[in-house]
Design a protein around this motif. Structure first.
Motif, mmCIF file in Angstrom:
data_model
loop_
_atom_site.group_PDB
_atom_site.id
_atom_site.type_symbol
_atom_site.label_atom_id
_atom_site.label_comp_id
_atom_site.label_asym_id
_atom_site.label_seq_id
_atom_site.Cartn_x
_atom_site.Cartn_y
_atom_site.Cartn_z
ATOM 1 N N GLN A 55 0.834 -1.194 0.000
ATOM 2 C CA GLN A 55 0.000 0.000 0.000
ATOM 3 C C GLN A 55 0.873 1.250 0.000
ATOM 4 O O GLN A 55 2.056 1.209 0.382
ATOM 5 C CB GLN A 55 -0.899 0.024 1.234
ATOM 6 C CG GLN A 55 -1.938 -1.091 1.289
ATOM 7 C CD GLN A 55 -2.953 -0.985 0.178
ATOM 8 O OE1 GLN A 55 -2.917 -1.786 -0.765
ATOM 9 N NE2 GLN A 55 -3.842 -0.023 0.262
ATOM 10 N N ASN A 56 0.281 2.352 -0.433
ATOM 11 C CA ASN A 56 0.964 3.639 -0.397
ATOM 12 C C ASN A 56 -0.013 4.670 0.178
ATOM 13 O O ASN A 56 -0.465 5.586 -0.512
ATOM 14 C CB ASN A 56 1.415 4.038 -1.801
ATOM 15 C CG ASN A 56 2.289 5.283 -1.788
ATOM 16 O OD1 ASN A 56 3.133 5.437 -0.905
ATOM 17 N ND2 ASN A 56 2.073 6.174 -2.740
ATOM 18 N N PRO A 57 -0.359 4.515 1.463
ATOM 19 C CA PRO A 57 -1.438 5.326 2.051
ATOM 20 C C PRO A 57 -1.106 6.808 2.139
ATOM 21 O O PRO A 57 0.041 7.201 2.309
ATOM 22 C CB PRO A 57 -1.609 4.717 3.450
ATOM 23 C CG PRO A 57 -0.284 4.117 3.764
ATOM 24 C CD PRO A 57 0.254 3.612 2.458
ATOM 25 N N VAL A 58 -2.182 7.635 2.016
ATOM 26 C CA VAL A 58 -2.071 9.085 2.169
ATOM 27 C C VAL A 58 -2.832 9.461 3.439
ATOM 28 O O VAL A 58 -4.057 9.358 3.495
ATOM 29 C CB VAL A 58 -2.668 9.827 0.952
ATOM 30 C CG1 VAL A 58 -2.591 11.337 1.151
ATOM 31 C CG2 VAL A 58 -1.958 9.413 -0.323
ATOM 32 N N GLY A 59 -2.107 9.882 4.468
ATOM 33 C CA GLY A 59 -2.734 10.224 5.741
ATOM 34 C C GLY A 59 -3.548 11.501 5.681
ATOM 35 O O GLY A 59 -3.490 12.258 4.707
ATOM 36 N N ILE A 60 -4.316 11.767 6.757
ATOM 37 C CA ILE A 60 -5.187 12.938 6.811
ATOM 38 C C ILE A 60 -4.376 14.229 6.662
ATOM 39 O O ILE A 60 -4.748 15.127 5.915
ATOM 40 C CB ILE A 60 -5.977 12.972 8.140
ATOM 41 C CG1 ILE A 60 -6.841 11.710 8.281
ATOM 42 C CG2 ILE A 60 -6.846 14.233 8.201
ATOM 43 C CD1 ILE A 60 -7.916 11.581 7.235
ATOM 44 N N TRP A 61 -3.255 14.326 7.387
ATOM 45 C CA TRP A 61 -2.438 15.535 7.289
ATOM 46 C C TRP A 61 -1.880 15.709 5.874
ATOM 47 O O TRP A 61 -1.880 16.824 5.337
ATOM 48 C CB TRP A 61 -1.307 15.497 8.300
ATOM 49 C CG TRP A 61 -0.383 16.680 8.195
ATOM 50 C CD1 TRP A 61 0.914 16.675 7.809
ATOM 51 C CD2 TRP A 61 -0.714 18.050 8.453
ATOM 52 N NE1 TRP A 61 1.435 17.950 7.799
ATOM 53 C CE2 TRP A 61 0.448 18.821 8.200
ATOM 54 C CE3 TRP A 61 -1.862 18.699 8.878
ATOM 55 C CZ2 TRP A 61 0.477 20.197 8.357
ATOM 56 C CZ3 TRP A 61 -1.829 20.080 9.025
ATOM 57 C CH2 TRP A 61 -0.680 20.821 8.770
ATOM 58 N N SER A 62 -1.424 14.618 5.277
ATOM 59 C CA SER A 62 -0.907 14.686 3.907
ATOM 60 C C SER A 62 -1.998 15.135 2.945
ATOM 61 O O SER A 62 -1.741 15.876 1.992
ATOM 62 C CB SER A 62 -0.351 13.323 3.481
ATOM 63 O OG SER A 62 0.740 12.943 4.288
ATOM 64 N N MET A 63 -3.232 14.686 3.214
ATOM 65 C CA MET A 63 -4.361 15.097 2.380
ATOM 66 C C MET A 63 -4.570 16.606 2.453
ATOM 67 O O MET A 63 -4.756 17.273 1.436
ATOM 68 C CB MET A 63 -5.623 14.356 2.821
ATOM 69 C CG MET A 63 -6.901 14.771 2.096
ATOM 70 S SD MET A 63 -7.781 16.085 2.981
ATOM 71 C CE MET A 63 -8.347 15.202 4.427
ATOM 72 N N PHE A 64 -4.522 17.169 3.680
ATOM 73 C CA PHE A 64 -4.673 18.618 3.831
ATOM 74 C C PHE A 64 -3.533 19.369 3.149
ATOM 75 O O PHE A 64 -3.732 20.442 2.580
ATOM 76 C CB PHE A 64 -4.741 18.998 5.309
ATOM 77 C CG PHE A 64 -6.118 18.890 5.906
ATOM 78 C CD1 PHE A 64 -7.053 19.889 5.710
ATOM 79 C CD2 PHE A 64 -6.478 17.777 6.649
ATOM 80 C CE1 PHE A 64 -8.329 19.794 6.248
ATOM 81 C CE2 PHE A 64 -7.752 17.668 7.192
ATOM 82 C CZ PHE A 64 -8.676 18.671 6.991
ATOM 83 N N MET A 65 -2.349 18.808 3.197
ATOM 84 C CA MET A 65 -1.202 19.447 2.559
ATOM 85 C C MET A 65 -1.303 19.437 1.031
ATOM 86 O O MET A 65 -0.616 20.198 0.357
ATOM 87 C CB MET A 65 0.091 18.763 3.001
ATOM 88 C CG MET A 65 0.457 19.016 4.454
ATOM 89 S SD MET A 65 0.803 20.772 4.798
ATOM 90 C CE MET A 65 2.370 20.973 3.939
#
Length: 467
Positions: A55-65
């Motif tokens: 997997q290559n997950p995108v966390g919540i903070w990364s999403m906001f960034m």
């Protein structure tokens, strides 16, 4: 006794935030995968798909960034939408549309009933097609006045106003410019096809209305509003409704209407004359700003008045621009999480064995359902085209055809969507209980959608792309 709380749709901001969080969570759950891509064209190779090992997950903070990048990437579409909306706000504020309608109604008031109704219906359809916004709720009192003059019920009042304007708004040739931008096809490239389609559905809608009028003329008890107290001799008590007064169509209004519609002629003709569509986006912004200035001055607006109305129009659409940027963020999260291709593969796999014609019909059907929850065409296009575009590539469906399928799905269910202020507000102004309106319009919408399925089948089978 405590009143029951009714469900209300959350604000679009929270819908988008919820979708972003959901997409971020999906990057942890959905298996990462990737299509093969043509190295020269960048197009998907549908037959080549593999699941990745990790997997290559995108966390919540990364999403906001990623939000800033999404807004930057969507800048072209956002500013075209904002300037176009601001121009329309200036034109509407001149009152040219109101004067034109008042003039037309007065001129037609003593003509044969079907001719009057027909011309009124055409005028409203074209108004919805070329100037349609939620502000057209304002024409409902005109429809009510019109219906009372002809001793028709409130259903007919909405029939010649909201029903007609929404029909034009949903099928008009300029309303999918944002979708065309996002799908990367020529702006107004299918203008003539959409224009013919709009007039075709306009005729069908008019025949529906005439059939209802004929029925209640023959037997007033057949009116859906008869149980609400309506009779042909009902003169109404709304003090805001007055008899049509003689209105002179001024040179000012004529020039404003010519300027407003003329810009669309320029945008349609420009690519045909120049043979290059690369400058269309710049032309759209240029013509919008110039049309706003010219129409403002023709309307005797001061410099400050033009600026204020233009700024007001920009302000009203600023949030929509933000939503377009957020929709791009959804796409960025899906791509960075390596699950975009997996979702496309999963959605299209059941359709791969079907013909393109059935798949294009399926797109119209899906959008028709989603349109009930998300009436805004711009918002819906921004949210769905990141998924729709790769799906059409995987199914080898031309992007122009996908836009046409999107338009039909986006156009008809507006007429009974409980989440569209235009429809609900019109019912309030016309004095029609919302369930009564749904009872009248729902069968018509089903017919419109059924016909759109047939049209999509024919367009796909004949290899149509744009005209």
């Amino acid at each position: 006794m405590e009143k029951k709380k009714h469900f209300t749709m959350p604000h679009l901001f929270w819908i988008m935030m919820g979708l972003l969080v959901l997409v971020s969570c999906l990057t942890y759950i959905v298996p990462a995968g990737q299509f093969g891509y043509n190295s020269e064209t960048g197009a998907i190779i549908p037959e080549q798909f593999t699941y990745l090992d990790k997997q290559n997950p995108v966390g919540i903070w990364s999403m906001f960034m990623l939000m800033l990048q999404g807004l930057i990437d969507s800048g072209l579409v956002i500013w075209v939408v904002l300037t176009s909306g601001a121009m329309t706000a200036v034109v509407m504020s001149t009152g040219a549309f109101d004067e034109f309608l008042n003039w037309a109604i007065y001129k037609l008031k003593d003509k044969n009933e079907n001719i009057i109704i027909g011309i009124m219906f055409v005028l409203m359809t074209y108004l919805g097609a070329f100037g349609g916004t939620d502000a057209l709720i304002a024409v409902v009192p005109i429809g009510v006045m019109f219906a009372k003059k002809l001793k028709l019920d409130p259903i007919c009042a909405m029939g010649v106003s909201t029903f007609a304007t929404l029909l034009g708004f949903g099928t008009g040739p300029i309303k999918q410019s944002t979708t065309q931008l996002l799908m990367e096809v020529d702006i107004y490239g299918a203008f003539f096809t959409m224009f013919i389609s709009m007039n075709f559905f306009m005729i069908i809608g008019f025949l529906f209305l005439l059939a209802y009028i004929k029925k209640i003329r023959k037997n007033p008890t057949k009116s859906l509003m008869y149980s609400e107290g309506w009779t042909p001799n009902d003169s109404g008590t709304n003090e805001n409704l007055t008899e049509p007064k003689e209105t002179k169509l001024t040179l000012r209004t004529i020039l404003i209407m010519i300027t407003f519609l003329g810009q669309y002629v320029i945008l349609v003709v420009y690519p045909l004359v120049i043979g290059d569509t690369s400058g269309v986006f710049a032309l759209m912004v240029a013509t919008s700003v110039l049309a706003a200035i010219i129409c403002g001055f023709i309307g005797n607006f001061s410099f400050d008045k033009i600026g204020n109305e233009f700024a007001k129009g920009l302000g009203e659409l600023a949030f929509i621009g933000f939503v377009i940027g957020l929709a791009k963020v959804i796409s960025l999260v899906l791509v960075e999480g390596m699950i975009m291709d997996t979702i496309v593969y999963t959605l299209t796999k059941p359709l791969m064995d079907l013909s393109k014609s059935i798949a294009s019909i399926g797109i119209t059907g899906v959008i028709s359902v989603l349109n009930l929850l998300i009436p805004s065409a711009i918002s819906k296009a921004a949210m769905l085209t990141p998924i729709l575009k790769p799906i059409t590539e995987a199914l080898s469906i031309p992007a122009e055809l996908a836009v046409q399928a999107f338009q039909y799905g986006d156009g008809f269910t507006n007429m009974f969507s409980p989440f569209l202020g235009w429809t609900v507000g019109s019912c309030v102004l016309a004095g029609i209980p919302f369930p009564k309106w749904i009872r009248w319009v729902f069968p018509k919408v089903l017919v419109f959608i059924g016909i759109s399925f047939v049209i999509m089948f024919i367009l796909t089978e004949t290899g149509w792309t744009a005209f």
